[in-house]
Design a protein around this motif. Structure first.
Motif, mmCIF file in Angstrom:
data_model
loop_
_atom_site.group_PDB
_atom_site.id
_atom_site.type_symbol
_atom_site.label_atom_id
_atom_site.label_comp_id
_atom_site.label_asym_id
_atom_site.label_seq_id
_atom_site.Cartn_x
_atom_site.Cartn_y
_atom_site.Cartn_z
ATOM 1 N N THR A 297 0.808 -1.226 0.000
ATOM 2 C CA THR A 297 0.000 0.000 0.000
ATOM 3 C C THR A 297 0.840 1.276 0.000
ATOM 4 O O THR A 297 0.278 2.374 0.086
ATOM 5 C CB THR A 297 -0.911 0.012 1.244
ATOM 6 O OG1 THR A 297 -0.096 -0.039 2.424
ATOM 7 C CG2 THR A 297 -1.864 -1.172 1.218
ATOM 8 N N THR A 298 2.144 1.160 -0.103
ATOM 9 C CA THR A 298 3.009 2.346 0.010
ATOM 10 C C THR A 298 2.660 3.401 -1.035
ATOM 11 O O THR A 298 2.468 4.585 -0.709
ATOM 12 C CB THR A 298 4.482 1.941 -0.137
ATOM 13 O OG1 THR A 298 4.811 0.983 0.873
ATOM 14 C CG2 THR A 298 5.382 3.157 0.004
ATOM 15 N N LEU A 299 2.567 2.996 -2.283
ATOM 16 C CA LEU A 299 2.313 3.966 -3.350
ATOM 17 C C LEU A 299 0.898 4.529 -3.268
ATOM 18 O O LEU A 299 0.678 5.711 -3.578
ATOM 19 C CB LEU A 299 2.553 3.320 -4.712
ATOM 20 C CG LEU A 299 4.003 2.917 -5.007
ATOM 21 C CD1 LEU A 299 4.101 2.222 -6.364
ATOM 22 C CD2 LEU A 299 4.914 4.136 -4.986
ATOM 23 N N TYR A 300 -0.028 3.710 -2.834
ATOM 24 C CA TYR A 300 -1.398 4.205 -2.703
ATOM 25 C C TYR A 300 -1.504 5.228 -1.569
ATOM 26 O O TYR A 300 -2.191 6.244 -1.689
ATOM 27 C CB TYR A 300 -2.350 3.036 -2.466
ATOM 28 C CG TYR A 300 -3.815 3.427 -2.464
ATOM 29 C CD1 TYR A 300 -4.328 4.309 -3.405
ATOM 30 C CD2 TYR A 300 -4.692 2.892 -1.513
ATOM 31 C CE1 TYR A 300 -5.673 4.664 -3.401
ATOM 32 C CE2 TYR A 300 -6.036 3.233 -1.506
ATOM 33 C CZ TYR A 300 -6.518 4.131 -2.442
ATOM 34 O OH TYR A 300 -7.842 4.484 -2.436
ATOM 35 N N LYS A 301 -0.798 4.956 -0.486
ATOM 36 C CA LYS A 301 -0.769 5.935 0.607
ATOM 37 C C LYS A 301 -0.139 7.249 0.150
ATOM 38 O O LYS A 301 -0.633 8.336 0.486
ATOM 39 C CB LYS A 301 0.009 5.364 1.796
ATOM 40 C CG LYS A 301 -0.690 4.224 2.522
ATOM 41 C CD LYS A 301 0.216 3.679 3.625
ATOM 42 C CE LYS A 301 -0.428 2.497 4.319
ATOM 43 N NZ LYS A 301 0.489 1.892 5.330
ATOM 44 N N ASN A 302 0.947 7.151 -0.599
ATOM 45 C CA ASN A 302 1.589 8.367 -1.108
ATOM 46 C C ASN A 302 0.649 9.142 -2.015
ATOM 47 O O ASN A 302 0.609 10.381 -1.982
ATOM 48 C CB ASN A 302 2.866 8.009 -1.859
ATOM 49 C CG ASN A 302 3.960 7.488 -0.952
ATOM 50 O OD1 ASN A 302 3.926 7.691 0.268
ATOM 51 N ND2 ASN A 302 4.925 6.801 -1.525
ATOM 52 N N LEU A 303 -0.109 8.406 -2.808
ATOM 53 C CA LEU A 303 -1.055 9.057 -3.712
ATOM 54 C C LEU A 303 -2.131 9.792 -2.921
ATOM 55 O O LEU A 303 -2.480 10.940 -3.235
ATOM 56 C CB LEU A 303 -1.688 8.010 -4.629
ATOM 57 C CG LEU A 303 -2.707 8.526 -5.648
ATOM 58 C CD1 LEU A 303 -2.039 9.414 -6.689
ATOM 59 C CD2 LEU A 303 -3.426 7.365 -6.323
ATOM 60 N N LEU A 304 -2.654 9.148 -1.897
ATOM 61 C CA LEU A 304 -3.681 9.784 -1.082
ATOM 62 C C LEU A 304 -3.120 10.981 -0.325
ATOM 63 O O LEU A 304 -3.757 12.046 -0.241
ATOM 64 C CB LEU A 304 -4.276 8.764 -0.100
ATOM 65 C CG LEU A 304 -5.080 7.617 -0.715
ATOM 66 C CD1 LEU A 304 -5.526 6.633 0.359
ATOM 67 C CD2 LEU A 304 -6.292 8.150 -1.488
ATOM 68 N N THR A 305 -1.927 10.820 0.225
ATOM 69 C CA THR A 305 -1.303 11.926 0.958
ATOM 70 C C THR A 305 -1.069 13.113 0.046
ATOM 71 O O THR A 305 -1.237 14.273 0.459
ATOM 72 C CB THR A 305 0.026 11.466 1.577
ATOM 73 O OG1 THR A 305 -0.212 10.357 2.447
ATOM 74 C CG2 THR A 305 0.668 12.578 2.378
ATOM 75 N N SER A 306 -0.688 12.837 -1.181
ATOM 76 C CA SER A 306 -0.449 13.913 -2.142
ATOM 77 C C SER A 306 -1.717 14.657 -2.495
ATOM 78 O O SER A 306 -1.661 15.771 -3.021
ATOM 79 C CB SER A 306 0.187 13.354 -3.420
ATOM 80 O OG SER A 306 1.427 12.750 -3.144
ATOM 81 N N ASN A 307 -2.851 14.048 -2.203
ATOM 82 C CA ASN A 307 -4.130 14.663 -2.538
ATOM 83 C C ASN A 307 -4.955 14.961 -1.287
ATOM 84 O O ASN A 307 -6.177 14.810 -1.265
ATOM 85 C CB ASN A 307 -4.903 13.765 -3.499
ATOM 86 C CG ASN A 307 -4.311 13.765 -4.892
ATOM 87 O OD1 ASN A 307 -4.612 14.624 -5.710
ATOM 88 N ND2 ASN A 307 -3.449 12.791 -5.165
#
Length: 587
Positions: A297-307
């Motif tokens: 889930t690392t990249l998905y978390k980064n995506l959510l954090t970025s938004n």
């Protein structure tokens, strides 16, 4: 007689040698009757006049007897040298030396002054341009490949809309941060951080940039001990909250057989950080970690954090779901859930005390072990995921990488996730399970198709028959179930999302510019939490930085470098100089 005693060389009639040379003899002049060889027009070097021959003297007497004016008798040397009174004679004037033109000196001084003034103007212009470039970084031309030193449209919009004092702290001295020496061993151009941060500050006076040298100011890092600030990190802060960007959030370094390649994500990282620290509230996305989740889930978390999402991890078996959670993620669990955990999920979705929208997102993978409790729960919401089956394509135009399981999904028009985006381009859903919708509406729950395969796809269940006799047709790859919850403050929406593909979250797909998966999943998360449109969407953009900086072609370099600066400008200066020189000579 009077005529004979009259001196023909009286002051009134005496002529200078220069005058005799200039005035030609007229037809009535006695000199005109004397042959040229008998006439002497010049004085001797010692100042005495030459003597005429005797024959010439007798001829003159005869002329006088005939009534013509007699010629003057030859004077003795003493009479020729006798001084003539100053008042009665005019001395021959010697040629005067030309006086120095005082105007030339004046023009020469003006020329020197103008040259000095021109140099002063050039120097001042250079200083002014340098100061303006520092104050307005956008004046600097961005010739980098991929325009990594230029704010994207979304980043520029976010910076322009900032209304709270926001400080971007760069963990390095200003000289080091702008010199590209920081992290240079990884092929990283760190100066992009300074360039984009200062361009944000240029667009909005509420944004400022400060450089912190942690070696010189260790007390700054002590204020954020839990975040472990390091050199090259960036901290974005407002009175509401702060956010730390590690250099791995700013740059992505990938290794391959050909070497090391660095990618820049500075634009999207800074934009998302500035946006999140200025948001009034941030939706919380919670990830369960107690069931051997198969998805990273690392990249998905980064995506959510970025938004502008906050993320948190819990163990659903032992922990309670946070009250402010709006998105709960089950990332391809390998083990089933207990009845107590299912009750927690039901309570989370049906909480009437919560005014905000709430959602459950579950991802699946073909061949995944059976999860009967979770499967029954999803069926109550009208979603039946066939975990033992995989969707395979027969049309080469509907899959990529020569793998029929790497499906190019079709977006359904049933639900509009974002008013700003209607088409996400290539939506890649590799190795996806099919999802059956059990009903359209029941008990206040409605079901919707989010994405489908093409009509040329078939279901592969691991048997030879499914391959030898494929039943092609359109299959649902992503689905949504919705329910309206009445709360004390009005109505809210409970959502359950089932995604048949886990691989759409992996590196190279979720963060790729080629595919629209990242934008799709971002808008999906905002839609199911009711935060769509509250903030500007930030797309994670990776730009390779280890290639040649300058994107100009060789012809452009020749035109700008050789043509303009080496030939044209000096030629213009020379032409102006020549024109000024000749104009001054004629003055």
């Amino acid at each position: 007689m009077d005529n004979e005693n009259k001196n023909p060389l009286t002051p009134e009639e005496e002529s200078t040698p220069a005058q005799e040379a200039i005035e030609p003899a007229g037809p009535e002049s006695p000199a005109a009757e004397i042959p040229a060889e008998e006439t002497q027009t010049a004085s001797e070097p010692d100042g005495t006049q030459g003597e005429a021959p005797a024959e010439e003297t007798s001829t003159s007497s005869q002329d006088a007897a005939d009534g013509e004016p007699p010629m003057q008798d030859e004077q003795e040397p003493s009479e020729a040298l006798a001084p003539v009174p100053e008042a009665d004679t005019e001395k021959p004037q010697k040629p005067k030396k030309p006086k120095k033109d005082s105007h030339k000196g004046k023009y020469r001084g003006i020329s020197l002054a103008m040259t000095a003034g021109f140099l002063v103007v050039v120097i001042l212009l250079n200083v002014v341009v340098s100061l303006l470039a520092e104050r307005y970084p956008s004046m600097n031309l961005d010739l980098t490949e991929g325009h990594v030193n230029t704010l994207s449209d979304s980043a520029a919009e976010i910076a322009s809309n900032v209304q709270n004092p926001t400080t971007i702290y760069i963990m390095a001295s200003e000289d080091i941060a702008k010199s590209d020496t920081l992290l240079a061993e990884y092929g990283i151009k760190y100066s992009q951080v300074s360039a984009l941060a200062e361009k944000m500050a240029e667009r909005n006076s509420n944004i400022s940039v400060e450089y912190i040298d942690l070696d010189q100011n260790p007390a700054f890092a002590s204020e954020y001990q839990d975040d472990g600030l390091m050199t090259a990190d960036v901290l974005v802060k407002t009175d509401k909250r702060y956010r730390v960007l590690a250099y791995t959030d700013l740059f992505d370094v990938q290794y391959s057989q050909t070497g090391m390649v660095a990618y820049s994500m500075v634009d999207s990282a800074l934009a998302s950080a500035v946006s999140s620290v200025n948001a009034d509230t941030l939706p919380l996305a919670v990830f369960d970690t107690g069931h051997n989740e198969m998805m990273d889930t690392t990249l998905y978390k980064n995506l959510l954090t970025s938004n502008n999402f906050e993320t948190q991890e819990i163990n659903l078996l032992t922990d309670e779901i946070p009250e402010n959670a709006q998105l709960f993620v089950l990332a391809t669990p390998a083990t089933d859930y207990t009845p107590d955990e299912i009750e927690k999920l039901e309570a989370f979705l049906n909480d009437e005390s919560k005014a905000s929208d709430r959602s459950l997102l579950v991802t699946f993978y073909p061949g995944q072990d059976a999860l009967p409790n979770l499967t029954d729960f999803l069926k109550e919401w009208g979603l039946d995921v066939q975990q033992s089956t995989q969707v395979v394509e027969t049309d080469p135009n509907s899959y990529i990488t020569s793998d029929p399981s790497y499906l190019l999904a079709n977006q359904s028009g049933d639900i509009t996730l974002s008013r700003a985006t209607s088409d996400y381009g290539y939506l890649l859903m590799p190795q996806s399970c099919p999802i059956n919708l059990l009903f359209d509406e029941r008990n206040g729950i409605t079901t919707h198709t989010l994405a489908t395969s093409s009509s040329s796809a078939f279901l592969y269940d691991g048997t030879e028959e499914s391959i030898s006799n494929p039943q092609t047709g359109e299959h649902t790859l992503a689905a949504l179930a919705q329910k309206t919850i009445t709360t004390g403050e009005g109505e809210a929406t409970a959502n359950v999302v089932a995604l048949g593909s886990t691989f759409m979250f992996v590196d190279g797909i979720i963060n790729s510019n080629t595919f629209g998966d990242g934008r799709y999943l971002t808008d999906l998360a905002k839609y199911v939490t009711g935060t769509e449109g509250e903030t500007t969407a930030v797309e994670t953009r990776q730009v390779q930085t280890s290639i040649a900086d300058i994107s100009m072609s060789l012809l452009q370099v020749m035109v700008f470098g050789l043509g303009i600066f080496t030939i044209l400008i000096p030629l213009i200066v020379v032409v102006i100089g020549v024109v000024v020189y000749y104009r001054r000579r004629r003055l």
